[in-house]
Scaffold this motif. Structure first.
Motif, mmCIF file in Angstrom:
data_model
loop_
_atom_site.group_PDB
_atom_site.id
_atom_site.type_symbol
_atom_site.label_atom_id
_atom_site.label_comp_id
_atom_site.label_asym_id
_atom_site.label_seq_id
_atom_site.Cartn_x
_atom_site.Cartn_y
_atom_site.Cartn_z
ATOM 1 N N ASP A 156 12.278 -19.528 24.801
ATOM 2 C CA ASP A 156 10.973 -20.252 24.355
ATOM 3 C C ASP A 156 10.420 -20.923 25.353
ATOM 4 O O ASP A 156 9.028 -20.833 25.536
ATOM 5 N N VAL A 160 8.071 -17.819 27.208
ATOM 6 C CA VAL A 160 6.987 -17.859 26.292
ATOM 7 C C VAL A 160 6.177 -18.992 26.506
ATOM 8 O O VAL A 160 5.002 -18.549 26.770
ATOM 9 N N ARG A 161 6.545 -20.119 26.600
ATOM 10 C CA ARG A 161 5.498 -21.228 26.930
ATOM 11 C C ARG A 161 5.252 -21.134 28.289
ATOM 12 O O ARG A 161 4.035 -21.213 28.634
ATOM 13 N N GLY B 249 14.047 -18.369 13.827
ATOM 14 C CA GLY B 249 13.679 -19.038 15.132
ATOM 15 C C GLY B 249 13.311 -18.151 16.335
ATOM 16 O O GLY B 249 12.493 -18.348 16.979
ATOM 17 N N LEU B 253 9.415 -17.458 18.305
ATOM 18 C CA LEU B 253 9.603 -17.837 19.535
ATOM 19 C C LEU B 253 8.361 -18.695 20.155
ATOM 20 O O LEU B 253 7.289 -17.667 20.116
ATOM 21 N N GLY B 254 8.032 -19.754 20.838
ATOM 22 C CA GLY B 254 7.083 -20.182 21.038
ATOM 23 C C GLY B 254 5.984 -20.664 20.170
ATOM 24 O O GLY B 254 4.886 -21.102 20.495
ATOM 25 N N GLU B 255 6.062 -20.707 18.833
ATOM 26 C CA GLU B 255 5.176 -21.271 18.051
ATOM 27 C C GLU B 255 5.719 -21.917 17.100
ATOM 28 O O GLU B 255 5.396 -22.994 16.518
ATOM 29 N N ALA B 256 7.177 -22.092 16.711
ATOM 30 C CA ALA B 256 7.617 -23.105 15.473
ATOM 31 C C ALA B 256 9.274 -23.554 16.333
ATOM 32 O O ALA B 256 10.153 -23.134 15.946
ATOM 33 N N TRP B 257 9.021 -24.449 17.391
ATOM 34 C CA TRP B 257 10.195 -24.688 18.217
ATOM 35 C C TRP B 257 11.390 -25.443 16.885
ATOM 36 O O TRP B 257 12.639 -25.300 17.285
#
Lengths: 324, 291
Positions: A156, A160-161, B249, B253-257
Motif C-alpha cells: 500500500d 501504490v502510494r 483490504g 489497496l491505496g484507496e481504503a487504508w
C-alpha cells in the motif's frame, strides 16, 4: 566424516518412506475424488469418462495397490501429469519453479543472519540497555505480525502510494529488452519486498535466539579464562564467544526450513511470484491432485535436505559431533 | 536434594503454587499479555452489545473513511468495519482455542504413551513425530483443505491435527524423567494400574510446559487461520474473520487504508497478548530460564 555422512543418509530412507505414506494417506482420507473436479468442470463428461479417469489414475484399485504403484513411479522421479490444462509432468512444472523459491529463501536466510546476528550480539553484550529493551519489543512484535498483513501495508505505502517499488511478479514489462545488468537490477527491485516480508519474522526469532545463546556462552568458564588472561573485551566476544554462540544457529537454520518453504505459499501468492508456493496454491484451488501430492512430497524432501545440510554444517564446524 | 525445577512445576500443576502466582503477578510481560487477552475476550463476548450489525449492508456508505458513526470506517459493501472486527474476534478466538485444544489433546496422549511405555511404542510414535515435522505445515494444511469444503470447523480440526508434535515431545520428555522418580515407583509398588499412574500421578506433574506451549499455540493458530482466510481457503465470507476482511483490504489497496490497517492490527495485538502471556508463564514457572 564419510561415515557420518553415510549414516546420516541412511537415516533419511525410512523418513522418506514415512513422508510418502503420510502424503498418500492425507490425500486419500479426504472425501471427494480427484476426478470430481475434472468431471465437474465439464458438464458434458458422463460416467464413462469418469471411469476412464479413475482407471487412468488407478483409483479403481485397492488403496495399497495405488500406494505401491505411486511409490514405484516416485522412485523413478515420476510425479505424474498435472490435471491442469497443459497436462505437463508435475516434476517438470515444479523443477522450473523451484529455483525461484529456493533463491528467495536463500536470500531471506542471508538477510536474517546478516541482521539478527549483530542485533543478538549487541543486545546480549549490553543486556538491559535501551537497545536491548528495544530489541525485545521488536522481537515480540515481529513474532505477532502476520506476514501477509505486513506485505499488504508495504504494498500500500511503498508500492501504490509512493510508487517506489514494484508489488507483483519478478520482472517488469519489457524486461527482455533490458541489458543484462538492468535485467538483474530489475529483478532485484522486485525481490526487495518479498524478501523483506519473508525475512521479517525470522529476524525476530533469530535475534532472540542469538541473544540467549550469547548470554549463555559468556557465562562459560573458558570465557572467564579468556578474560583472566587479560584479553580485551572485543577479542573475548568476537574471537571466543561468537563462534560458540553461532554453532546452535546452524541447527535452528535447518529446523526453520519447513517454515520458510511453507511461508513461500503466502508471499508468493501475495506478490504473484511464479515460484513453487504459488504453483502449490494454484494447484490447491484447482484440486490438481498429482501436483498437490508431488509438491507435498518435494516440500518434505527439501526439509530433509535442509536438516541434512544443517547436520553436516554442524559436524564440519564442531569436531565433537563428527567424532561422536 | 529437591530439584528446584520439578518442585516448581509440581506446585504449579497442583494449582497450589502460591510462589507461581506471585511470580506471575510480578511478571510485567505476563500481566500485559493477560490484560490484552482479557480485553479481546471481553470484546468478543460483548460483540452483539457493543457494535452494529456485522452483516448489515448499506450500499450508500461504501468505503467510507472512519467517522463518528463508523469508527473504523465501512467496507466495500458499506458494512461497519468495527462490528466485523468484533465478530471476527469471536471466530479467531474460537479457532485458536479449539485448534490448540485438539493439538494439545493428541500431543498429550501420544507423548504420554511414548514416554511411559518407552521401547517400541516410543520409537514408533517419535518416528511419526519426526516425519510429521518434515512437512512444511502450511503445505500439509493446504493439501487437506484442497479436498474439503473450507469451513471454520474444518480449519480448526486441520490446524489441530498438524500442530500436536511439539506438545508430544514435551510430554514425552517430562514422562521420561518423571517415571523414574520415587513417588512413581511407590505408586507402582502399591499396585496402581498404568492408566492411574499416567493420569493421576504423571500427567499433572507434566502439565506446566504444556500450558506454556498451549498459550503460545493459541497465537500461532490465530495467525494460521488468518493467513488461510486471507488466501480464501479459510473462514468464508460473509462470516467475518480478520483474515478474510483483509482480502477486501488488498482489493482496495491505496484507496481504503482502514480496511487493511484495523483487521491486521487486531490480529497483531491478540497474538501479541497470547505470546506475552505464554512467555510470562514460562518465566514464572522457571525463573532459571529467564535470561
Amino acid at each position: 566424516m564419510l561415515r557420518f555422512l553415510i549414516r546420516r543418509l541412511l537415516m533419511m530412507i525410512p523418513l522418506m518412506l514415512g513422508i510418502t505414506l503420510i502424503s498418500f494417506v492425507v490425500i486419500h482420507l479426504a472425501p471427494g475424488e480427484p476426478t470430481d473436479m475434472q468431471t465437474q468442470l465439464n458438464p458434458e463428461t458422463g460416467v464413462e469418462l469418469r471411469e476412464r479417469l479413475r482407471a487412468q489414475y488407478d483409483l479403481d484399485k485397492p488403496l495399497l495397490v495405488q500406494y505401491g504403484s505411486w511409490l514405484g513411479r516416485l522412485v523413478q522421479l515420476d510425479f505424474g501429469k498435472s490435471f491442469s490444462q497443459d497436462h505437463r509432468p508435475v516434476g517438470e512444472k515444479v523443477l522450473e519453479r523451484l529455483p525461484i523459491t529456493i533463491g528467495i529463501n536463500l536470500l531471506s536466510i542471508a538477510v536474517i543472519l546478516l541482521v539478527s546476528v549483530p542485533i543478538g550480539i549487541l543486545s546480549a553484550t549490553k543486556q538491559n540497555s535501551g537497545f536491548d529493551r528495544l530489541t525485545t519489543v521488536f522481537v515480540f512484535i515481529g513474532f505477532a505480525t502476520p506476514s501477509f498483513w505486513l506485505a499488504l501495508l508495504l504494498m500500500d505505502v511503498l508500492g501504490v502510494r509512493l510508487g517506489v517499488l514494484p508489488i507483483s511478479g519478478i520482472k517488469s514489462m519489457g524486461h527482455e529488452y533490458l541489458g543484462p545488468l538492468e535485467q538483474w537490477l530489475d529483478t532485484l527491485r522486485h525481490l526487495i519486498l518479498p524478501v523483506f516480508v519473508s525475512a521479517f519474522g525470522g529476524v525476530a526469532g533469530f535475534s532472540r535466539y542469538m541473544r540467549s545463546n550469547m548470554l549463555e556462552v559468556v557465562r562459560q568458564d573458558y570465557i572467564l579464562t579468556a578474560r583472566a588472561k587479560g584479553l580485551g573485551e572485543r577479542a573475548v566476544i568476537y574471537r571466543h564467544a561468537l563462534r560458540n554462540a553461532l554453532l546452535p544457529v546452524i541447527t535452528i537454520l535447518g529446523l526453520s526450513v519447513p517454515g520458510l518453504i511453507g511461508g513461500s505459499v503466502i508471499f508468493e501468492t501475495i506478490f504473484a511470484i511464479p515460484g513453487m508456493g504459488k504453483l502449490f496454491y494454484d494447484g490447491v484451488m484447482m484440486r490438481d491432485y498429482p501436483l498437490i501430492m508431488g509438491i507435498l512430497v518435494i516440500g518434505a524432501f527439501l526439509t530433509l535436505v535442509g536438516n541434512l545440510l544443517a547436520d553436516l554444517g554442524y559436524a564440519l564446524a564442531d569436531p565433537r559431533i563428527r567424532n561422536a | 536434594m529437591p530439584d528446584p525445577y520439578n518442585t516448581m512445576t509440581e506446585m504449579a500443576a497442583s494449582g497450589g503454587g502460591n510462589q507461581f502466582w506471585t511470580a506471575l503477578r510480578r511478571n510485567r510481560m505476563a500481566m500485559a499479555g493477560a490484560a490484552i487477552v482479557a480485553f479481546m475476550s471481553l470484546l468478543a463476548l460483548l460483540a452483539p452489545v457493543l457494535g452494529q450489525s456485522p452483516e448489515y449492508i448499506d450500499v450508500s456508505l461504501q468505503l467510507s473513511a472512519p467517522n463518528a458513526q463508523h469508527w473504523f470506517g465501512t467496507d466495500d459493501l458499506g458494512r461497519d468495519v468495527l462490528a466485523r472486527i468484533l465478530y471476527g474476534a469471536r471466530i479467531s478466538l474460537l479457532v485458536g482455542f479449539v485448534a490448540v485444544g485438539i493439538a494439545t489433546l493428541i500431543g498429550i496422549v501420544l507423548g504420554a504413551l511414548a514416554g511411559y511405555y518407552g521401547g517400541i511404542v516410543d520409537g514408533l510414535i517419535m518416528r511419526f513425530v519426526d516425519i510429521m515435522l518434515c512437512f512444511p505445515s502450511f503445505f500439509l494444511i493446504l493439501a487437506v483443505i484442497a479436498f474439503l469444503e473450507p469451513s471454520i470447523w474444518n480449519i480448526m480440526v486441520i490446524i489441530g491435527l498438524t500442530g500436536w508434535m511439539g506438545v508430544a515431545r514435551l510430554v514425552r520428555a517430562e514422562f521420561l524423567s518423571l517415571r523414574e522418580r520415587e513417588f512413581v515407583q511407590a505408586v507402582r509398588v502399591i499396585g496402581a494400574s498404568d492408566a492411574r499412574i499416567i493420569f493421576r500421578h504423571l500427567l499433572p506433574n507434566a502439565l506446566s510446559p504444556v500450558l506454556v506451549s498451549a498459550t503460545l499455540g493459541v497465537g500461532g493458530a490465530i495467525l494460521t487461520e488468518s493467513a488461510l482466510s486471507f488466501l480464501g481457503i479459510g473462514v468464508q465470507p460473509p462470516t467475518p474473520s480478520w483474515g478474510n476482511m483483509l482480502i477486501v483490504g488488498k482489493q482496495t489497496l491505496g484507496e481504503a487504508w482502514w480496511l487493511s490497517v484495523f483487521p491486521g492490527f487486531a490480529i497483531l495485538i491478540t497474538v501479541l497478548g497470547y505470546n506475552l502471556l505464554g512467555e510470562g508463564i514460562r518465566d514464572a514457572l522457571d525463573p532459571r530460564l529467564k535470561d
